[in-house]
Design a protein around this motif. Structure first.
Motif, PDB file in Angstrom:
ATOM      1  N   THR A 269     -40.001  82.688  52.130  1.00  0.00           N
ATOM      2  CA  THR A 269     -41.426  83.046  53.131  1.00  0.00           C
ATOM      3  C   THR A 269     -42.505  83.204  53.139  1.00  0.00           C
TER       4      THR A 269
ATOM      5  N   ASP B  72     -45.674  81.282  54.987  1.00  0.00           N
ATOM      6  CA  ASP B  72     -47.162  82.544  55.165  1.00  0.00           C
ATOM      7  C   ASP B  72     -48.205  81.552  53.942  1.00  0.00           C
TER       8      ASP B  72
ATOM      9  N   VAL C  47     -37.546  78.712  56.430  1.00  0.00           N
ATOM     10  CA  VAL C  47     -37.748  78.875  55.142  1.00  0.00           C
ATOM     11  C   VAL C  47     -35.823  78.707  55.356  1.00  0.00           C
TER      12      VAL C  47
END
Length: 392
Positions: free
Chosen positions: A164, A168, A182
């Motif tokens: 993740t 991000d 993901v």
């Protein structure tokens, strides 16, 4: 297939192996080739035709003389045409795993980031679908590198990330990640080795670590501290009568392993000769515990189900350990403290049975998620309609 493959980095080659294995199962008629760093190795090991990534054979040597600098500059121009011509001959290009969207290790924008941009721009220009599959990404301080990475990601037809944090990071760099998923690192799709007969051995994965791309000014100091702390930790294990196997993950790590072995001064400390992720996994499976720095050393140990302590050099290592249920067992590589490392190691061994059970469950979950990844990849890259017929 595209990337720094066959160049000595076992993690990169393991990601290639995982994708090739699935391609051969599900698309046996696909003609597969590679544009990569070590074409001779890739062709010999995986049986596919491979083309050298860079026209200039001295691409990764420091250029100081005028002729060498000019050759590098010319090489960048030639590579633009070579990459475009190679991409145009293919229906699909897969970038299998690897940290291609990060700069957690020293990196120059005109190196691999430029090559990746050429790939993705050529794919968009010629209608070739470029897929970045379970790749790593991280915030990048250098503006030129960040710009090349951002546009590479935007131009790709498919993106997925190995954690993740990576997704991000790309979102923070201005990439629309709303449809990006993901999945675990591709190496978790490789078969796990059978458990070995444990005899008290500890595997210690070492690395030619000098900090990140933003640490160039203090790289030597970071390296000395890491080397000193790791050496003292290994020596303490040997003094306790524990056999220690030093693992590497890239050709550049070999001198570090040799230096630690020599400094430890014990016949109990040896260097493993593993030359693949499968070999690293076998070493880890035979050990009571693993302490490792390089990211894919961690992956191998966790895939083998062995209790693992991370000498973490980037957020991706912490994220991986969290995902596998070992988030409490991380130690900063920049501040390698042998005494504290020994304390954490003893705590790790105290909880070894329960950690092995947790890792077995986490590996089952990762395998299911990667099945989903390959299904999504097939849907995105291999539509039912016949593809254009061109030689690869």
């Amino acid at each position: 297939m595209f990337g720094l493959l066959g160049s000595g980095n076992l993690g990169n080659d393991g990601s290639l192996e995982a994708v090739l294995g699935r391609l051969r199962e599900e698309h046996p008629d696909a003609a597969v080739g590679a544009l990569c760093g070590g074409p001779a190795t890739v062709s010999a090991r995986y049986g596919i035709p491979a083309t050298r990534l860079h026209w200039n054979r001295a691409e990764y040597r420091t250029a100081s003389r005028t002729g060498a600098v000019a050759a590098k500059g010319l090489g960048k121009l030639v590579d633009a045409f070579r990459t475009a011509a190679w991409v145009r001959r293919h229906d699909v290009v897969i970038v299998p795993g690897m940290g291609v969207l990060e700069a957690t290790l020293p990196l120059r924008p005109w190196g691999f980031p430029y090559s990746l941009f050429l790939l993705c721009a050529s794919g968009r220009l010629f209608g070739t679908r470029v897929a970045l599959v379970s790749v790593g990404a991280a915030a990048i301080g250098s503006r030129p590198t960040r710009t090349l990475v951002r546009w590479s990601a935007r131009l790709a037809a498919y993106r997925s990330y190995r954690d993740t944090l990576s997704r991000d990071a790309m979102r923070a760099m201005g990439v629309d990640t709303a449809r990006d998923e993901v999945y675990p690192d591709l190496a978790f799709a490789l078969p796990a080795p059978p458990p070995g007969t444990r005899d008290g051995t500890v595997c210690v994965g070492v690395m030619d670590f000098h900090g990140s791309d933003d640490d160039r000014a203090r790289a030597d100091g970071i390296h000395r501290r890491y080397l000193d702390g790791t050496t003292r930790f290994v020596r303490a294990l040997a003094e306790d009568g524990r056999p220690v196997r030093l693992l590497t993950g890239d050709a550049c790590d070999a001198p570090v392993a040799a230096a630690i072995r020599d400094a430890a001064g014990s016949p109990l400390v040896t260097v493993a000769g593993a030359d693949s992720l499968a070999g690293l996994m076998r070493e880890a499976a035979a050990a009571d515990a693993v302490v490792a720095t390089r990211y894919h050393n961690l992956v191998c140990a966790l895939r083998a189900g062995t209790p693992t302590l991370a000498l973490s050099y980037a957020a991706k290592s912490d994220a991986l350990m969290d995902r596998m249920g070992l988030g409490a067992y991380c130690h900063p590589a920049r501040e390698a403290d042998a005494d504290r490392l020994l304390e954490q190691f003893r705590e790790l061994e105290k909880h070894a049975p329960e950690l092995r059970r947790a890792l077995a469950q986490a590996n089952e979950t990762a395998a299911r998620q990667l099945d989903d990844q390959f299904t999504a990849l097939t849907t995105a890259l291999f539509p039912a309609a016949p593809a254009r017929q061109e030689n690869p």
